[in-house]
Design an enzyme around this catalytic site. Sequence first.
Site, PDB file in Angstrom:
ATOM      1  N   GLU A 481       0.796  -1.129  -0.113  1.00  0.00           N
ATOM      2  CA  GLU A 481       0.398   0.247  -0.127  1.00  0.00           C
ATOM      3  C   GLU A 481       0.570   0.998  -0.161  1.00  0.00           C
ATOM      4  O   GLU A 481       0.719   2.022  -0.365  1.00  0.00           O
ATOM      5  CB  GLU A 481      -0.850   0.164   1.397  1.00  0.00           C
ATOM      6  CG  GLU A 481      -1.764   0.794   1.162  1.00  0.00           C
ATOM      7  CD  GLU A 481      -3.232   1.499   2.376  1.00  0.00           C
ATOM      8  OE1 GLU A 481      -3.451   2.429   2.697  1.00  0.00           O
ATOM      9  OE2 GLU A 481      -2.378   0.192   3.393  1.00  0.00           O
ATOM     10  N   HIS A 749      -9.150  -5.007  -1.853  1.00  0.00           N
ATOM     11  CA  HIS A 749      -7.928  -4.902  -1.315  1.00  0.00           C
ATOM     12  C   HIS A 749      -6.972  -5.873  -2.049  1.00  0.00           C
ATOM     13  O   HIS A 749      -6.325  -5.623  -2.167  1.00  0.00           O
ATOM     14  CB  HIS A 749      -8.202  -5.988   0.318  1.00  0.00           C
ATOM     15  CG  HIS A 749      -8.839  -5.545   0.945  1.00  0.00           C
ATOM     16  ND1 HIS A 749      -9.245  -4.424   1.826  1.00  0.00           N
ATOM     17  CD2 HIS A 749     -10.553  -6.364   1.569  1.00  0.00           C
ATOM     18  CE1 HIS A 749     -10.745  -4.445   1.874  1.00  0.00           C
ATOM     19  NE2 HIS A 749     -10.625  -5.786   2.084  1.00  0.00           N
ATOM     20  N   THR A 750      -6.093  -4.620  -2.560  1.00  0.00           N
ATOM     21  CA  THR A 750      -4.967  -4.393  -3.414  1.00  0.00           C
ATOM     22  C   THR A 750      -4.062  -4.289  -3.086  1.00  0.00           C
ATOM     23  O   THR A 750      -3.101  -5.374  -3.759  1.00  0.00           O
ATOM     24  CB  THR A 750      -5.398  -2.754  -4.765  1.00  0.00           C
ATOM     25  OG1 THR A 750      -4.886  -1.962  -3.454  1.00  0.00           O
ATOM     26  CG2 THR A 750      -6.154  -3.227  -5.237  1.00  0.00           C
ATOM     27  N   CYS A 751      -3.992  -4.313  -1.521  1.00  0.00           N
ATOM     28  CA  CYS A 751      -2.963  -4.505  -1.261  1.00  0.00           C
ATOM     29  C   CYS A 751      -2.434  -5.923  -0.639  1.00  0.00           C
ATOM     30  O   CYS A 751      -1.759  -6.814  -0.739  1.00  0.00           O
ATOM     31  CB  CYS A 751      -2.950  -3.839   0.739  1.00  0.00           C
ATOM     32  SG  CYS A 751      -2.401  -1.721  -0.133  1.00  0.00           S
ATOM     33  N   PHE A 752      -3.587  -6.112  -0.958  1.00  0.00           N
ATOM     34  CA  PHE A 752      -2.995  -8.710  -0.673  1.00  0.00           C
ATOM     35  C   PHE A 752      -3.598  -8.819  -2.015  1.00  0.00           C
ATOM     36  O   PHE A 752      -3.908 -10.492  -1.634  1.00  0.00           O
ATOM     37  CB  PHE A 752      -3.781  -8.882   0.434  1.00  0.00           C
ATOM     38  CG  PHE A 752      -3.795  -8.051   1.895  1.00  0.00           C
ATOM     39  CD1 PHE A 752      -2.738  -8.449   2.633  1.00  0.00           C
ATOM     40  CD2 PHE A 752      -4.482  -6.926   2.415  1.00  0.00           C
ATOM     41  CE1 PHE A 752      -2.536  -8.057   3.753  1.00  0.00           C
ATOM     42  CE2 PHE A 752      -3.979  -6.094   3.599  1.00  0.00           C
ATOM     43  CZ  PHE A 752      -2.872  -6.417   4.554  1.00  0.00           C
TER      44      PHE A 752
END
EC number: 2.3.2.26
Length: 783
Positions: A481, A749-752
């Site tokens: 992120e 949730h692009t971070c995951f």
Amino acid sequence: MTSQGYSPYAYLSGSQSQQQLPPPRPSSTSNASSSSTYESQGNHLIIGKCMFCKSQLCYPQAVKVFQCVTCDTINDLIPAPGAVPQEPLTLAQIQQALERAEEQRTETGGELDYTELGNLLREKLRKFAAFNSIFSSGRPITYEHCGVNLEEARQAFSLLVAMPNSIALAVMTSVEAILKRPGKEIKDKEDLKFIMLLFECPWLTRHRTQQESEYHHNITKRLFTIISNLPSDLHKYLSSWFTNCLSTQIFHNRINFVNKFITQRLSNQQKSTDRNQHIIYQSDPRIQAAARVMHLFFKANQPNEKDLPEFGGKNRSGEDFVIVPFSKDSATKSQKIPIDEYYNMIVDLIELPVDFCAWESRSAMFTFCQYPFLISMGAKMQIMAWDAKRQMEIKMQKTIEALVMQKRLRASENGGDATGITLLTQAELQQAPLLILKVHRNNLIEESLTQLSRNEMDLKKSLRIEFVGEDGVDAGGLRKEWFLLLVRQLFDPQYGMFIYDDQSQYCWFNPASFESLDQFYLVGVVIGLAIYNSTILDLPLPLAVYKKLLNIPVALEDLATFRPDLAKGFDQLLNYEEEDVEDVFCLNFVGSYEAYGENVEVPLIPNGSDIPVTNHNKRQYVERYANFIMNKSISDQFESFRRGFYLVCGGHALSLFRPEEIEFLVRGSAEPLDIDQLRSVTVYEGFNDDHEVIKNFWSIFKEFEDKNQRRLLQFITASDRYPATGIANLTFKITCMGSHDSNHYPTTHTCFNQLCLYNYRGRDKLKNMLVRAMNESEGFGVK
């Protein structure tokens, strides 16, 4: 008629089996006892080199011919006579011999008799000079033309390869004899026609039986040994001919030919060598010769990087860049094949860290790291990871020692006993190998820059991010992120550091940026950290950036990538053949760029605004303007960017990569998406692979066109590409948001790399929700 398999021992039949006594075999210069024997017999020894493998040898001064103890090639110190036949072999002669054989069969009613053709081949191919003269084009030999009519040679060989084994014997016995005893040193460009012809020889790629394979392998190793030890000026001719005289398919076949040779030798070594023994490939001159030959093909595939002029009478340094002159013949000015076609998977199986250390220490032994195009992308990343781990372990040890010293100093200052402090607490040990950044979201750039600058010596440590005022342990998600948010701000056109081209969708450095050079330094650090921490960034930087990072000259085709309209104008100017260039184009030697709505003009040469562009100086104008855009106008910004990048990635491992490979590391692979493979690595939370929603999701994903597939992937992962090492290394998760139907859009949730779906009723509703979500979501894409 198709030929059957044959025994290579048949090559030694007939007149070829009547071998004369071999010439004397000189001793190696290290063989002192042999030298003493010669001296005691009254012979004077001299030290020389084999003409073909360049091994250093000593031999009696009186001899005129000797056989090399290393490569077994017979050296004629006085060139052997080898007159060119009055009529060298041509395609027409072969066709006429075949026609006469057919006529004879018609007259007699018997079998086809190719005796006349076999005799013709033996006569015309007996000696080096004769073989070297066949299928001549009659044109002068230049860097663009090899003097051989290769198309005629291919037609002739395609006829001969379909003949009985006797015809193969006639050709291959001559080839073997010439390679064993060329009769002269190959040192003139006219002698290279023989080598170009041997590459066309179809029998060398035949491996129908083990004996046949071994025989052709032995001929090939002689050929590669001769080529690898040619003078550098002859290498330039061969490399240029590979570029200009071979089609893409034939070029591809040549790469496979060399790679199969390397594979065979490595495979044989791995079968016969104990894994605990010394790596014998390092002392195998045949593998080294093949790698050198492959290097010629690699140089031929990089036409814009060859034979660059010197700068000011000196060799160019990493700070000098050159615009390779534009060529109308675009086919010869771009790569024929992608770099991954050079990869040899057997090379990946050797102990590459050991090979890397030997190369890094500049050992005199052969290493594959000298020829990194043979090493696959994944293997290079393993080397980089190993090197990073090694460097981080060194940093960690130094950090621990420094912390222990600090504790001792504090204990001494407080009047305690510092001699017994040799260990750290568990918390201190956990933080020692980490680089921890604590930043506020509303002040991300300034705080990141400050902390990274303060920790320049720790940038190779594993990165952890803490957002101030927020709970959460960074297991990789917060780090991703941070990368995404930082890149999004730095590359925002409103921030003014980069210029975005709507047509190419690439960014370039803004020469009029008001931001400090420290910000460009930060971009370089961030990209370096992303590589070291295996994080894909959706950075729309063109390949030219990575070329410049590796000190590889940029060309006009690179400019066309991110400024297509400007490059198109240059192309029109260069291809305009009339003399009224000045009146039609109305240009002066002035470059320009936009600075926040205003046009800034800069002379490209002294008094450039007063010098018009004409038909005689238009090429100079284009090269100077392109150099201005890609180099001079952004030199300060790029040098700061480069400094930040090398602060993290500086090291020998980086030099193993090509620019396109660095781009893959940063942006991921642009290869077509394999949806089935992505499904195989997906994990589910609240769903399973047989759930109706999941089946519908993969069905929809698969039916999307490539553009929408990438848009959906970007919606979920913040990148429309997958890791350079493949989808198998991508973490992908789908979570159920409840067992009920919903009119809410899917979330991510692009971070995951996590997609959150509701239990949508029906395939059509799910598709509509996905399309609306991915098209209307802002995401982290840079624009």
